[in-house]
Design an enzyme around this catalytic site. Structure first.
Site, mmCIF file in Angstrom:
data_model
loop_
_atom_site.group_PDB
_atom_site.id
_atom_site.type_symbol
_atom_site.label_atom_id
_atom_site.label_comp_id
_atom_site.label_asym_id
_atom_site.label_seq_id
_atom_site.Cartn_x
_atom_site.Cartn_y
_atom_site.Cartn_z
ATOM 1 N N GLU A 1 29.819 36.897 37.970
ATOM 2 C CA GLU A 1 28.848 37.008 39.064
ATOM 3 C C GLU A 1 29.464 36.608 40.402
ATOM 4 O O GLU A 1 28.748 36.339 41.365
ATOM 5 C CB GLU A 1 27.632 36.126 38.766
ATOM 6 N N CYS B 1 31.082 30.517 31.441
ATOM 7 C CA CYS B 1 31.779 29.288 31.804
ATOM 8 C C CYS B 1 31.325 28.115 30.931
ATOM 9 O O CYS B 1 31.726 28.028 29.782
ATOM 10 C CB CYS B 1 31.594 29.002 33.294
ATOM 11 N N HIS C 1 33.732 33.820 35.810
ATOM 12 C CA HIS C 1 32.481 34.052 36.533
ATOM 13 C C HIS C 1 32.347 35.528 36.929
ATOM 14 O O HIS C 1 32.789 35.921 38.004
ATOM 15 C CB HIS C 1 32.441 33.191 37.801
#
Length: 375
Positions: free
Chosen positions: A351, A255, A349
């Site tokens: 994660e 990001c 993202h």
């Protein structure tokens, strides 16, 4: 209990009247919308949302309450919160308290009972913009005057607001394989956890860390996280990354870390009209042809040619991932001057704690990158 009236005003004068949700008071930020139907707790605690008033496009929010496990940081970071129909009673075996109570406890001003679909359509057409939510100033003209005195997101240097104040270590799970320095631009808790699960000892450092402070950890790789603000303000992280690439240290960015990577490679960045925020964003991995459904939160993007390569002082760079909604750059990769992979990044993202998990393999790719450079 009767809720107090609340007012949301955008910088172009559009106003929405509703009722107070969360804390009472007055707050200012950039009005944006997020399209996820779940995972609101992770959204609220994502430091990338610092100084943003977040509108949830899903109408029912708060159904599962708030638990003690899903926070992505130590606090709620959004500047304000906008929902249509908040749950009156949470229903989940994991819930410890209601979302309304959590917002009140952390003094987050919100508004409910407005037409969030109309607000979202307005932001899509006009773009993200400055806004305010208030239970104190209910005159539209008076609140608009306050909004127009607020600084815009363009030019905002916010990483220093959200970064860790002191370094800390997340130990590897099982046998330690690598040491990674993670520069905290607004890191989410799930990121070092996923690295630790792959045998990586993660040293999380403040955004102000020097080259010597990074190198004294003897890292096998360097990571830069997500975070808020305008990437054009990231002079120190960009110069630090240039020095690390010059030393041939493998790099992975997520990001904001993707935007810093682009700047280090000599590319520009620009502000998107309304950004990408939600957990259902389709991205094409050009190397495999696979389409991944991704979680995203960004209002800026890297300005890079979608075709061909870019010569840099560290090797050859190219766009690796592209948004299927609007062709925005969603990833970069760098092949070093020695012909071996040196770094990569993605705008989304991988994660994502609430999901989707299509992109978790990128942490394995980081391991492979470090293995390749270590040979």
């Amino acid at each position: 209990m009767v809720k107090k009236p609340a007012l949301l005003v955008l910088e172009d004068g559009r106003a929405f009247a509703g009722t107070s949700y969360g804390a009472e008071g007055e707050t200012f930020g950039e009005a944006v919308f997020a399209t996820g139907m779940t995972g609101y707790q992770e959204t609220l605690t994502d430091p990338s949302y610092h100084r943003q008033i977040v509108t949830q496009t899903a109408p029912h929010i708060g159904n599962t309450g708030v638990n003690d496990e899903d926070d992505e940081s130590q606090r709620i970071w959004v500047a304000g919160y906008v929902v249509r129909d908040p749950a009156r009673v949470p229903s989940s075996w994991r819930a410890k308290r209601s979302l309304d109570d959590q917002l009140k406890a952390q003094r987050i001003v919100g508004i409910s009972g407005i037409d969030t679909r109309a607000l979202t359509r307005h932001l899509r057409e006009r773009g993200a913009m400055r806004a305010a939510i208030s239970t104190e100033t209910l005159d539209r003209g008076a609140l608009l005057a306050k909004v127009l005195r607020q600084p815009p997101m363009t030019g905002a240097d916010l990483a220093g607001d959200v970064t860790t104040r002191t370094p800390y270590v997340v130990p590897a799970e099982g046998e330690k394989r690598f040491t990674v320095v993670a520069l905290d631009l607004g890191i989410k808790a799930m990121t070092p956890k996923l690295m630790a699960g792959r045998g990586i000892e993660v040293h999380v450092l403040p955004v102000t860390s020097t080259l010597d402070e990074v190198l004294e950890r003897r890292p096998d790789g360097v990571f830069m996280s997500n975070g808020p603000g305008d990437p054009a303000t990231t002079e120190h992280p960009t110069e630090l990354l240039k020095a690390l690439l010059d030393k041939g240290i493998p790099y992975f960015g997520i990001c904001f870390g993707n935007q810093v990577f682009g700047r280090a490679l000599g590319l520009g960045t620009f502000k998107l009209k309304y950004g990408h925020r939600g957990i259902n964003q389709p991205v094409l991995d050009r190397a495999t042809g696979k389409v991944e459904i991704t979680a995203q939160n960004h209002g800026f993007a890297v300005d890079a040619p979608l075709e061909g390569t870019v010569e840099t002082p560290y090797g050859v760079a190219e766009v690796s991932h592209v948004s299927l909604n609007d062709n925005v750059v969603e990833g970069l990769k760098l092949t070093g001057s020695d012909g071996m992979p040196l770094g990569f990044s993605v705008q989304y993202h991988p994660e994502a704690a609430a999901g989707p998990h299509d992109s978790a393999y990128l942490f394995d790719r980081f391991v492979e990158l470090m293995e390749g450079r270590a040979r």
